[in-house]
Design an enzyme around this catalytic site. Structure first.
Site, PDB file in Angstrom:
ATOM      1  N   TRP A 124      40.745  39.769  38.600  1.00 16.48           N
ATOM      2  CA  TRP A 124      40.632  39.507  40.039  1.00 16.48           C
ATOM      3  C   TRP A 124      39.504  40.290  40.695  1.00 16.48           C
ATOM      4  O   TRP A 124      39.170  40.029  41.839  1.00 16.48           O
ATOM      5  CB  TRP A 124      41.958  39.849  40.738  1.00 16.48           C
ATOM      6  CG  TRP A 124      42.468  41.224  40.375  1.00 16.48           C
ATOM      7  CD1 TRP A 124      43.407  41.508  39.424  1.00 16.48           C
ATOM      8  CD2 TRP A 124      42.031  42.485  40.895  1.00 16.48           C
ATOM      9  NE1 TRP A 124      43.580  42.868  39.326  1.00 16.48           N
ATOM     10  CE2 TRP A 124      42.751  43.494  40.222  1.00 16.48           C
ATOM     11  CE3 TRP A 124      41.110  42.865  41.872  1.00 16.48           C
ATOM     12  CZ2 TRP A 124      42.578  44.847  40.482  1.00 16.48           C
ATOM     13  CZ3 TRP A 124      40.921  44.209  42.138  1.00 16.48           C
ATOM     14  CH2 TRP A 124      41.659  45.194  41.447  1.00 16.48           C
ATOM     15  N   ASN A 125      38.943  41.305  40.014  1.00 13.79           N
ATOM     16  CA  ASN A 125      37.995  42.162  40.752  1.00 13.79           C
ATOM     17  C   ASN A 125      36.633  41.511  40.975  1.00 13.79           C
ATOM     18  O   ASN A 125      35.968  41.775  41.963  1.00 13.79           O
ATOM     19  CB  ASN A 125      37.871  43.548  40.114  1.00 13.79           C
ATOM     20  CG  ASN A 125      37.400  43.520  38.687  1.00 13.79           C
ATOM     21  OD1 ASN A 125      37.406  42.471  38.042  1.00 13.79           O
ATOM     22  ND2 ASN A 125      37.002  44.660  38.177  1.00 13.79           N
ATOM     23  N   LYS A 127      41.571  30.588  32.557  1.00 13.17           N
ATOM     24  CA  LYS A 127      42.769  31.048  33.262  1.00 13.17           C
ATOM     25  C   LYS A 127      42.367  32.218  34.146  1.00 13.17           C
ATOM     26  O   LYS A 127      42.156  33.334  33.681  1.00 13.17           O
ATOM     27  CB  LYS A 127      43.860  31.503  32.288  1.00 13.17           C
ATOM     28  CG  LYS A 127      45.190  31.609  32.997  1.00 13.17           C
ATOM     29  CD  LYS A 127      46.065  32.734  32.497  1.00 13.17           C
ATOM     30  CE  LYS A 127      45.729  34.080  33.077  1.00 13.17           C
ATOM     31  NZ  LYS A 127      45.869  34.247  34.531  1.00 13.17           N
ATOM     32  N   PRO A 128      42.211  31.932  35.456  1.00 15.22           N
ATOM     33  CA  PRO A 128      41.824  33.030  36.360  1.00 15.22           C
ATOM     34  C   PRO A 128      43.021  33.931  36.646  1.00 15.22           C
ATOM     35  O   PRO A 128      44.166  33.586  36.342  1.00 15.22           O
ATOM     36  CB  PRO A 128      41.400  32.290  37.634  1.00 15.22           C
ATOM     37  CG  PRO A 128      42.155  30.999  37.611  1.00 15.22           C
ATOM     38  CD  PRO A 128      42.389  30.654  36.157  1.00 15.22           C
ATOM     39  N   ALA A 129      42.755  35.075  37.260  1.00 15.59           N
ATOM     40  CA  ALA A 129      43.841  35.996  37.629  1.00 15.59           C
ATOM     41  C   ALA A 129      44.700  35.365  38.719  1.00 15.59           C
ATOM     42  O   ALA A 129      44.199  34.606  39.556  1.00 15.59           O
ATOM     43  CB  ALA A 129      43.250  37.310  38.112  1.00 15.59           C
ATOM     44  N   GLY A 151      39.744  42.311  31.323  1.00 11.68           N
ATOM     45  CA  GLY A 151      40.959  42.809  31.978  1.00 11.68           C
ATOM     46  C   GLY A 151      41.342  44.160  31.408  1.00 11.68           C
ATOM     47  O   GLY A 151      40.488  44.909  30.905  1.00 11.68           O
ATOM     48  N   SER A 152      42.619  44.451  31.462  1.00  5.63           N
ATOM     49  CA  SER A 152      43.078  45.783  31.061  1.00  5.63           C
ATOM     50  C   SER A 152      43.112  45.943  29.534  1.00  5.63           C
ATOM     51  O   SER A 152      43.292  44.967  28.799  1.00  5.63           O
ATOM     52  CB  SER A 152      44.479  46.030  31.621  1.00  5.63           C
ATOM     53  OG  SER A 152      45.373  45.077  31.090  1.00  5.63           O
ATOM     54  N   GLU A 163      36.514  42.603  27.159  1.00  4.46           N
ATOM     55  CA  GLU A 163      35.849  43.575  28.037  1.00  4.46           C
ATOM     56  C   GLU A 163      36.971  44.255  28.797  1.00  4.46           C
ATOM     57  O   GLU A 163      37.592  43.664  29.672  1.00  4.46           O
ATOM     58  CB  GLU A 163      34.865  42.833  28.949  1.00  4.46           C
ATOM     59  CG  GLU A 163      33.807  43.748  29.514  1.00  4.46           C
ATOM     60  CD  GLU A 163      34.146  44.202  30.906  1.00  4.46           C
ATOM     61  OE1 GLU A 163      34.835  45.263  31.015  1.00  4.46           O
ATOM     62  OE2 GLU A 163      33.759  43.529  31.859  1.00  4.46           O
ATOM     63  N   LEU A 164      37.268  45.492  28.405  1.00  2.00           N
ATOM     64  CA  LEU A 164      38.509  46.134  28.846  1.00  2.00           C
ATOM     65  C   LEU A 164      38.222  47.296  29.790  1.00  2.00           C
ATOM     66  O   LEU A 164      37.162  47.380  30.387  1.00  2.00           O
ATOM     67  CB  LEU A 164      39.302  46.563  27.605  1.00  2.00           C
ATOM     68  CG  LEU A 164      39.489  45.448  26.563  1.00  2.00           C
ATOM     69  CD1 LEU A 164      40.176  45.965  25.305  1.00  2.00           C
ATOM     70  CD2 LEU A 164      40.267  44.280  27.145  1.00  2.00           C
ATOM     71  N   CYS A 209      35.373  48.070  36.527  1.00  3.54           N
ATOM     72  CA  CYS A 209      35.601  48.780  35.268  1.00  3.54           C
ATOM     73  C   CYS A 209      34.417  49.652  34.882  1.00  3.54           C
ATOM     74  O   CYS A 209      34.528  50.467  33.980  1.00  3.54           O
ATOM     75  CB  CYS A 209      35.954  47.806  34.161  1.00  3.54           C
ATOM     76  SG  CYS A 209      34.818  46.439  34.104  1.00  3.54           S
ATOM     77  N   GLU A 233      41.908  55.612  34.326  1.00  2.00           N
ATOM     78  CA  GLU A 233      41.053  54.869  35.251  1.00  2.00           C
ATOM     79  C   GLU A 233      41.791  54.789  36.601  1.00  2.00           C
ATOM     80  O   GLU A 233      42.918  54.312  36.666  1.00  2.00           O
ATOM     81  CB  GLU A 233      40.865  53.465  34.661  1.00  2.00           C
ATOM     82  CG  GLU A 233      39.725  52.686  35.233  1.00  2.00           C
ATOM     83  CD  GLU A 233      39.553  51.327  34.530  1.00  2.00           C
ATOM     84  OE1 GLU A 233      40.480  50.848  33.853  1.00  2.00           O
ATOM     85  OE2 GLU A 233      38.471  50.746  34.688  1.00  2.00           O
TER      86      GLU A 233
HETATM   87  P1  ADP Z   1      44.624  43.901  35.876  1.00  4.64           P
HETATM   88  O1  ADP Z   1      45.459  45.097  35.523  1.00  4.64           O
HETATM   89  O2  ADP Z   1      43.260  44.222  36.303  1.00  4.64           O
HETATM   90  O3  ADP Z   1      45.309  42.884  36.729  1.00  4.64           O
HETATM   91  P2  ADP Z   1      45.232  42.401  33.539  1.00  4.64           P
HETATM   92  O4  ADP Z   1      44.759  42.753  32.188  1.00  4.64           O
HETATM   93  O5  ADP Z   1      46.684  42.522  33.826  1.00  4.64           O
HETATM   94  O6  ADP Z   1      44.329  43.237  34.513  1.00  4.64           O
HETATM   95  O7  ADP Z   1      44.813  40.923  33.922  1.00  4.64           O
HETATM   96  C1  ADP Z   1      43.591  40.323  33.531  1.00  4.64           C
HETATM   97  C2  ADP Z   1      43.855  38.870  33.227  1.00  4.64           C
HETATM   98  O8  ADP Z   1      44.750  38.802  32.113  1.00  4.64           O
HETATM   99  C3  ADP Z   1      44.534  38.087  34.348  1.00  4.64           C
HETATM  100  O9  ADP Z   1      44.008  36.781  34.360  1.00  4.64           O
HETATM  101  C4  ADP Z   1      45.975  38.086  33.921  1.00  4.64           C
HETATM  102  O10 ADP Z   1      46.700  37.001  34.434  1.00  4.64           O
HETATM  103  C5  ADP Z   1      45.823  37.941  32.426  1.00  4.64           C
HETATM  104  N1  ADP Z   1      46.996  38.345  31.634  1.00  4.64           N
HETATM  105  C6  ADP Z   1      47.904  39.301  31.902  1.00  4.64           C
HETATM  106  N2  ADP Z   1      48.831  39.371  30.940  1.00  4.64           N
HETATM  107  C7  ADP Z   1      48.514  38.425  30.009  1.00  4.64           C
HETATM  108  C8  ADP Z   1      49.085  37.982  28.776  1.00  4.64           C
HETATM  109  N3  ADP Z   1      50.183  38.538  28.274  1.00  4.64           N
HETATM  110  N4  ADP Z   1      48.472  36.980  28.108  1.00  4.64           N
HETATM  111  C9  ADP Z   1      47.359  36.412  28.599  1.00  4.64           C
HETATM  112  N5  ADP Z   1      46.772  36.780  29.754  1.00  4.64           N
HETATM  113  C10 ADP Z   1      47.334  37.769  30.459  1.00  4.64           C
END
Ligand code: ADP
Length: 480
Positions: free
Chosen positions: A151-152, A175-177, A228-229, A250-251, A284, A384
């Site tokens: 989402w950032n 698949k967006p956030a 993402g994370s 990219e974490l 990040c 972080e």
């Molecule tokens: P943040 O902590 O920055 O929200 P996330 O890693 O939770 O980062 O989210 C990044 C993306 O990963 C989002 O699009 C989120 O919906 C997706 N996501 C979260 N959990 C899962 C999962 N188990 N499988 C696939 N995608 C996921």
């Protein structure tokens, strides 16, 4: 706000969830719902992947210049609609409008750069060891790609994947956030207007774990690119093992920012301000640990104090605002807990440190904060923060600075300032990071390879490296 379709995109049709269920998208500045989007599950994800698989044979064989034209048109349309797209982004993500406009231009730059790269996906011929053989090395699209985005940077993190995927000849499911699907749907509309054929770009929203599971289950998906994370990245890596799916991850980062005593302090302060406070510190690659040489510490801190205190906090739609709301309550809690933890360990908070009340708005605005005597025992130095907090600490030797900087499982971005050329190359080589800013704190650009070492990820995005991630290398041994 000019609303885009609040529906998923499958095979160039905007569609609701089969169940008709939706989930709300809220404006982080007000906590009010601004749209509802489809809460899709397995069946819709499967259909999106099937659409991408059906579109693949035509798209991958379409001549590269024709694919490039579509990408360029998408980029042009994003720039044409820059204000509209920025308004959508600010409404769902919160960042100041000026930053949102900047992100749209940055997002378009990935489409333009990828368009150029599409025409330069070169194979090779290699001299063979026998005169009756030829060796051809072909570069071919991996197949259907999937992008899971955060989402950032709701637009740029999509085009950074979509651009090279389409350039390589792949089709894609995005698949967006959950927090920022509207920017994604707006890109979907632009893709259709630009002439992207049905099935080449699909966008699906809903439960992340369900959608993610289907992506890794379907045989057609040969590549997943995730931003993402680190926590979710590890789950995806585990799932990818089942079918040996190619992964780019990219974490998280935990960027150090080092100021040596021979640094140009004006540039270092300006660099830190821009790097740290963009998107209210929710990036990040923003500096999370600032190490300043003891000889220049007082001077650096004094300059920084004045600039941090002067930052304007408020809703992203208001003129001149530099720090918008944090994305949600959990983000506020995390930032507050890092500050509280630092205080409990004796830290001196010289600027900010608390929420800023904005009348008629949600409690999401955290004051730009300066902690001048942080140490590695504090959470802000070991995790972080993802917020507008600058923890600083003194160092005395180059060795100490390098050791402190590298003392983390993360390795995305690192920054340092020095005016000594020998030191510059020494430090750049010693930092265990994928991206190093040497007298520069804004390294992100479409041409360069972006990505991390260690738990910050796998693979690179940007430049020809980014396109390479969507290509398979095929060796043809040709008897003549
Ligand atoms: P943040 O902590 O920055 O929200 P996330 O890693 O939770 O980062 O989210 C990044 C993306 O990963 C989002 O699009 C989120 O919906 C997706 N996501 C979260 N959990 C899962 C999962 N188990 N499988 C696939 N995608 C996921």
């Amino acid at each position: 706000m000019p609303t885009p379709q609040s529906l998923c995109l499958i095979n160039n049709h905007f569609v609701p969830a089969d169940s008709g269920n939706t989930f709300p998208v809220t404006d982080p500045a007000t906590d009010k719902a601004i749209a509802s989007v489809p809460d899709c599950g397995s069946a819709e994800t499967w259909r999106a992947i099937e659409a991408a698989a059906a579109a693949l044979p035509e798209w991958r064989t379409r001549p590269a210049p024709a694919r490039a034209r579509v990408l360029r048109t998408m980029g042009d349309l994003m720039l044409r609609d820059q204000d509209r797209l920025a308004a959508i982004m600010t409404a769902e993500q919160g960042k100041p409008l000026a930053e949102a406009r900047g992100e749209i231009a940055y997002a378009a730059s990935f489409l333009f750069f990828s368009a150029g790269e599409a025409e330069r996906v070169y194979g090779q011929t290699v001299p063979a060891s026998a005169s009756d053989k030829r060796i051809l090395v072909l570069k071919q699209p991996v197949g259907v790609a999937a992008a899971i985005t955060p989402w950032n940077f709701p637009s740029a993190m999509i085009t950074r994947k979509l651009g090279p995927a389409l350039a390589a000849g792949c089709t894609i499911v995005i698949k967006p956030a959950e927090a920022t699907p509207l920017s994604a749907f707006a890109i979907g509309e632009i893709a259709i207007e630009a002439g992207v054929p049905a099935g080449v770009v699909n966008i699906i929203t809903g439960d992340p774990a369900t959608i993610g599971r289907e992506i890794f289950r379907h045989d057609a998906v040969r590549k997943v690119s995730f931003t993402g994370s680190t926590e979710v990245g590890k789950i995806l890596m585990d799932q990818a093992a089942n079918r040996i799916v190619k992964l780019s991850l990219e974490l998280g980062g935990h960027a150090p920012f080092i100021v040596f005593d021979d640094a140009d302090l004006d540039k270092a302060v300006a660099g830190l301000m821009a790097n740290k406070f963009r998107n209210a510190g929710q990036t990040c690659i923003c500096s999370n640990r600032v190490f300043v040489h003891e000889r220049v510490f007082a001077e650096f801190a004094q300059r920084l104090r004045a600039q941090v205190a002067a930052l304007k906090v408020g809703p992203g739609t208001h003129d001149g605002v530099q720090i918008g709301p944090l994305i949600d309550d959990a983000a506020v809690e995390k930032v507050a807990s890092h500050v509280a933890n630092a205080k409990s360990k004796g830290a001196k908070v010289t600027v900010g440190g608390d929420l800023v009340k904005v009348p008629d708005h949600a409690n999401r605005f955290f004051a730009p904060t300066l902690i001048e005597d942080a140490n590695p025992e504090m959470k802000c130095f070991s995790e972080e923060t993802f917020g507008p907090v600058v923890p600083m600490m003194k160092f005395s030797t180059e060795r100490e600075a390098i050791d402190l900087a590298n003392d983390t499982p993360f390795g995305l971005a690192a920054y340092f300032y020095t005016s000594n050329a020998s030191r510059l190359i020494r430090i750049a080589e010693a930092l265990d990071y994928g991206v190093v800013g040497a007298n520069d704190a804004a390294p992100s650009t479409a041409q360069a390879p972006f990505g991390g070492t260690k738990e910050s990820g796998l693979g690179r995005e940007g430049g020809h490296w980014g396109v390479e991630e969507y290509l398979e290398t095929k060796y043809v041994s040709w008897g003549v």
